[in-house]
Write an enzyme that holds these catalytic residues in place. Structure first.
Site, PDB file in Angstrom:
ATOM      1  CG  HIS A 171      -1.554   1.302   1.547  1.00  0.00           C
ATOM      2  ND1 HIS A 171      -2.566   1.843   0.792  1.00  0.00           N
ATOM      3  CD2 HIS A 171      -1.312   2.207   2.533  1.00  0.00           C
ATOM      4  CE1 HIS A 171      -2.927   3.018   1.308  1.00  0.00           C
ATOM      5  NE2 HIS A 171      -2.166   3.269   2.368  1.00  0.00           N
ATOM      6  CG  ASP A 211       6.448  18.831 -25.813  1.00  0.00           C
ATOM      7  OD1 ASP A 211       6.645  18.337 -24.689  1.00  0.00           O
ATOM      8  OD2 ASP A 211       5.772  18.266 -26.691  1.00  0.00           O
ATOM      9  CD1 TRP A 262       6.750   3.202   4.251  1.00  0.00           C
ATOM     10  CD2 TRP A 262       7.909   4.106   2.564  1.00  0.00           C
ATOM     11  NE1 TRP A 262       7.058   4.496   4.596  1.00  0.00           N
ATOM     12  CE2 TRP A 262       7.768   5.080   3.585  1.00  0.00           C
ATOM     13  CE3 TRP A 262       8.599   4.450   1.407  1.00  0.00           C
ATOM     14  CZ2 TRP A 262       8.292   6.360   3.478  1.00  0.00           C
ATOM     15  CZ3 TRP A 262       9.131   5.733   1.312  1.00  0.00           C
ATOM     16  CH2 TRP A 262       8.975   6.671   2.335  1.00  0.00           C
ATOM     17  CB  SER A 275      10.571   6.651 -13.610  1.00  0.00           C
ATOM     18  OG  SER A 275       9.483   7.516 -13.781  1.00  0.00           O
ATOM     19  CB  SER A 276      11.768   9.953  -9.622  1.00  0.00           C
ATOM     20  OG  SER A 276      10.655   9.219  -9.233  1.00  0.00           O
ATOM     21  CG  HIS A 287      12.103  14.740   6.500  1.00  0.00           C
ATOM     22  ND1 HIS A 287      11.070  14.287   7.264  1.00  0.00           N
ATOM     23  CD2 HIS A 287      11.864  16.053   6.310  1.00  0.00           C
ATOM     24  CE1 HIS A 287      10.251  15.287   7.543  1.00  0.00           C
ATOM     25  NE2 HIS A 287      10.712  16.374   6.984  1.00  0.00           N
ATOM     26  CD  GLU A 347       9.449  10.358  -1.922  1.00  0.00           C
ATOM     27  OE1 GLU A 347      10.408  10.740  -2.628  1.00  0.00           O
ATOM     28  OE2 GLU A 347       8.366   9.978  -2.384  1.00  0.00           O
ATOM     29  CE1 TYR A 364       8.144  19.595   4.424  1.00  0.00           C
ATOM     30  CE2 TYR A 364      10.030  18.203   4.869  1.00  0.00           C
ATOM     31  CZ  TYR A 364       8.998  18.984   5.322  1.00  0.00           C
ATOM     32  OH  TYR A 364       8.790  19.153   6.654  1.00  0.00           O
ATOM     33  CB  SER A 391       0.291  28.880  -4.513  1.00  0.00           C
ATOM     34  OG  SER A 391       0.802  28.417  -3.301  1.00  0.00           O
ATOM     35  CG  HIS A 439      12.171  14.244  12.284  1.00  0.00           C
ATOM     36  ND1 HIS A 439      11.988  15.480  11.730  1.00  0.00           N
ATOM     37  CD2 HIS A 439      11.654  13.379  11.388  1.00  0.00           C
ATOM     38  CE1 HIS A 439      11.389  15.361  10.558  1.00  0.00           C
ATOM     39  NE2 HIS A 439      11.174  14.098  10.330  1.00  0.00           N
ATOM     40  CG  HIS A 440      11.712   9.996   9.863  1.00  0.00           C
ATOM     41  ND1 HIS A 440      10.397   9.882   9.498  1.00  0.00           N
ATOM     42  CD2 HIS A 440      12.181  11.104   9.237  1.00  0.00           C
ATOM     43  CE1 HIS A 440      10.076  10.865   8.677  1.00  0.00           C
ATOM     44  NE2 HIS A 440      11.134  11.625   8.504  1.00  0.00           N
ATOM     45  CB  THR A 467       5.069  25.035   7.112  1.00  0.00           C
ATOM     46  OG1 THR A 467       6.230  24.257   6.827  1.00  0.00           O
ATOM     47  CG2 THR A 467       3.854  24.327   6.567  1.00  0.00           C
ATOM     48  CE  LYS A 489       5.556  27.188   0.397  1.00  0.00           C
ATOM     49  NZ  LYS A 489       4.998  27.987  -0.683  1.00  0.00           N
ATOM     50  NE  ARG A 515       3.760   2.908  11.104  1.00  0.00           N
ATOM     51  CZ  ARG A 515       4.664   3.544  10.348  1.00  0.00           C
ATOM     52  NH1 ARG A 515       5.626   4.241  10.932  1.00  0.00           N
ATOM     53  NH2 ARG A 515       4.612   3.508   9.047  1.00  0.00           N
TER      54      ARG A 515
END
Lengths: 204, 534
Positions: free
Chosen positions: B79, B108, B144, B171-172, B255, B257, B259, B270, B304-305, B330, B333, B452
């Site tokens: 998932h 293009d 994951w 790809s990314s 991390h 990732e 963002y 925006s 922090h993870h 943040t 924003k 979890r």
């Protein structure tokens, strides 16, 4: 290209290749993180990482007024078929004095086995003050079928150890080096771990 | 131009799409590739969503009902991988493909053939990943995050997991290079960097993040692969490695990732909030600096993870304060979006509703993130449902609502027809209600101590879990309404859309006809005060 407002700073091809080079460099950086972290932990003693070779500056004044409790923890990794324990659970030491502790391991299989012990010290602030003069963890240990071995570790606790530390835990985890080379055979016999008490995986 | 010669020439220079499958397989047109990305991510959204429903069905009541624990773990892992790499990221790349050339006045993307590759790698990558469900030992089940040594116990699926992650990364990276080159080299004359729309800006920053961290992930999984098959010991303690090292390297990618998944959504809202407030975006330049600051800070907060792995006090303090620092840009924003609406002539069409839902609910996720950043508190929350609630609040009503808002906002431009506004609003309200019913109780579950990634739980957690499961099924079914609305719009069932679509929106994309012709801006446009920002 069709831009007229600003000067063309760089061609599409050149920019694409520079960005590609950045991606390749970051791939390399990922691998570079490994020695960077290792060096960082070695220098700071973070993660309880202790030196992997014998300490040489052994001239120390024994501080008879200060007593420290040294505790031993022994762990056998999941697939390692050994019985492994220390001869005593804990001992009292003075900073600066040279001490020896003995660990006993027995090969539970009828095969020739090679083990590697990995040390760790807690609290991690104590790691750089715990100096091993001689340790069975510096090299791999060979075991004949069913062999039992006594393995010494000689050490000094540096008298510069911060005052607030009164207990140090020395932990050893026993690994089967065959797990690294002959991993499929080991995976096929996971019952070793199930049959042993006190053994657990080092997974966090 | 009516001479036979000119006609023959026009035939030869036909600018319409090729007919049949070649149009899609050999696609180099940014709009076609954008469409394929969006459809692919929608399919993946439902694939990952079905897995979420298997998880929630099992968790509806305590005890083991429907699936065995190992399969449950495969579902949580797949998932996450599918939603992160298959749904959210490709959907934003699809939007980038469709909109960036139209927003900066380019004909293009800069590298159309590479664009084709970066899309067509994805179905291959996810076929490989999906096929692991049928392998001996099952799909990856280690989460994951792929922490060793657990992930090394994956069965036959292990090398397929690694290679599919490699392909997704490839790809990314190609997509990111394409976006950067397009933005740097193909802007309309006089469109200086600071005059670019926010969506383009956030994508430029995102693309740099992708370039910086996807290769690091590729490196980390390569190390896993060599540890498993080639005798290296990067993460194996017996050989002198350290399993915690993987966590450091993974989260150095992980991390930034998060963002990567949220910055383009920031860009989308925006664009939308000013349009439906009928005011220019408040503080455009400060938005740019805030997004850049977030991107920079994302590189220095990874641990922090990992507060519970055993870190020295100084390390915990550093990562705690650095993490909290992210709340400042943040906050800028959120303040700017609110200030944009201040005294605006607001209307509440579906894109605006999704943007407002984003604003409220993403902020809730941001606040629970601040709670998790507190190192001593995190030790209690770690690996609990509170964490699940937190990251789903920033990803579902954050990234996914941003995507929904973008699709509703630009779909009339893509198809030339409006979607059904009543059904769109119904979709919004159903999604918003059910997303809260699903994820809000998870905060309570986590604070009460429910871990979890477990298929069974203590009976004290039963009530909140059944509420969450009802919400999840409701949310899943509501998305079928979205598919219906999109299909109706694509089949041109709605009212015909004008060139501007909305009430005087800003930006170059509203200066081309609706539906947008196959080729736009073959000659670069001149930008005016209506089409430039800042």
């Amino acid at each position: 290209m069709q831009k007229s407002g600003q000067p063309e700073p760089i061609s599409t091809k050149a920019l694409s290749f520079r960005l590609l080079a950045l991606a390749v460099a970051m791939f390399g950086f990922g691998f570079l993180l490994v020695p960077i972290y290792d060096a960082f932990c070695e220098v700071t003693g973070f993660g309880g990482k202790t030196a992997n070779s014998a300490a040489v500056d052994v001239v120390e004044m024994v501080d008879q007024d200060r007593e420290l409790k040294l505790e031993f923890v022994t762990t056998v990794n999941q697939y390692a078929p050994w019985e492994f324990h220390s001869s005593v659970d804990s001992m009292t030491v003075h900073p600066g004095g040279i001490y020896e502790a003995t660990f006993i391991a027995r090969n539970l299989t009828d095969k020739h086995k090679i083990a590697q012990a990995v040390p760790s010290v807690a609290p991690q602030q104590a790691a750089s003050f715990f100096k091993k003069l001689e340790c069975f963890c510096f090299t791999t240990q060979e075991f004949l079928p069913g062999e039992e071995k006594e393995m010494p570790v000689r050490f000094i606790v540096d008298s510069d150890l911060p005052d607030y530390i009164d207990t140090i835990t020395l932990s050893y985890t026993f690994f089967d080096t065959a797990r690294l080379t002959d991993e499929s055979a080991e995976m096929a016999h996971p019952e070793h771990s199930a049959s042993k008490t006190g053994s657990h995986n080092v997974t966090r | 131009m009516s001479s036979a010669v000119a006609d023959a020439h026009a035939d030869h220079d036909d600018h319409g799409p090729v007919k049949g499958w070649r149009r899609w397989l050999y696609a180099t047109n940014h709009k076609d590739i954008g469409t394929m990305y969006l459809i692919f991510s929608l399919v993946m959204f439902f694939a990952g969503g079905s897995m979420a429903l298997i998880i929630r069905t099992e968790l509806f009541s305590p005890g083991l009902q429907f699936v065995i624990p190992s399969f449950f773990n495969q579902m949580t892992t797949m998932h996450a991988l599918i939603m992160v790499f298959g749904a959210v990221m490709p959907a934003f790349v699809g939007l980038a493909n469709w909109m960036i050339p139209m927003m900066i006045g380019a004909p293009d993307m800069a590298l159309p053939r590479m664009n084709n590759w970066s899309f067509w790698i994805l179905p291959v990558a996810f076929s490989i990943l999906g096929s692991t469900l049928f392998m001996s030992g099952g799909a990856p089940a280690s989460g994951w995050t792929m922490y060793p040594p657990l992930v090394l116990q994956t069965g036959d699926a292990f090398p397929f997991l690694i290679f599919s992650v490699h392909l997704m990364g490839l790809s990314s990276i190609m997509g990111a290079i394409n976006v950067i080159v397009t933005i740097i080299n193909m802007r309309a004359p006089d469109m200086t960097l600071l005059k670019m729309p926010m969506f383009v800006w956030t994508w430029l920053i995102t693309a740099y993040l992708l370039l910086a961290v996807m290769p690091v992930l590729a490196g980390a999984v390569t190390m896993l692969l060599t540890d498993q098959f080639f005798g290296t010991s990067f993460f194996l303690a017996a050989g002198g490695g350290d399993p915690v090292m993987f966590q450091h390297i993974f989260w150095f990618f992980g991390h930034p990732e998060v963002y990567i998944m949220i910055l383009p959504a920031f860009g989308v809202v925006s664009e939308i909030i000013p349009t439906f407030s009928r005011k220019p975006l408040f503080g455009h330049d400060s938005m740019v600096y805030a997004a850049s600051s977030i991107a920079f800070l994302s590189f220095i907060v990874w641990a922090h993870h990992m507060f519970t792995v055993g870190m020295p006090l100084t390390g915990q303090m550093f990562f705690m304060f650095a993490t909290m620092l992210i709340a400042v840009p943040t906050g800028v924003k959120v303040f700017n979006w609110t200030a944009t609406m201040w005294k605006g002539a607001m209307t509440f069409e579906t894109p605006m509703l999704f943007s407002l839902g984003f604003l409220f609910l993403f902020t809730i996720g941001g606040f629970s993130g601040l709670m998790l950043a507190i190192a001593p508190a995190d030790i209690q929350y770690h690996d609990s449902y509170f964490v699940v609630a937190h990251f789903h609040y920033v990803l579902v009503p954050g990234s996914i609502f941003g995507l929904m808002a973008a699709v509703y906002y630009w779909m009339p431009k893509w198809t030339g027809h409006y979607y059904n506004e009543s059904l769109g609003k119904l979709h919004f309200w159903l999604s918003t209600i059910f997303v809260n019913v699903t994820f809000f109780p998870m905060h309570f579950l986590g604070l009460a101590g429910m871990p979890r990634r477990i298929p069974d739980y203590s009976t004290q957690f039963a009530d909140f879990n059944s509420i969450a499961s009802v919400g999840a099924i409701g949310f899943g079914l509501s998305q079928l309404l979205f598919v219906y609305v999109v299909i109706q719009c694509v089949r041109k069932k709605g009212t015909v859309a004008s060139q501007e679509v909305w009430d005087s929106p800003r930006g170059l994309e509203w200066t081309v006809p609706s539906p947008a012709p196959y080729h736009t801006f073959e000659t670069p446009p001149r930008i005016s005060s209506d089409t430039s920002f800042s």
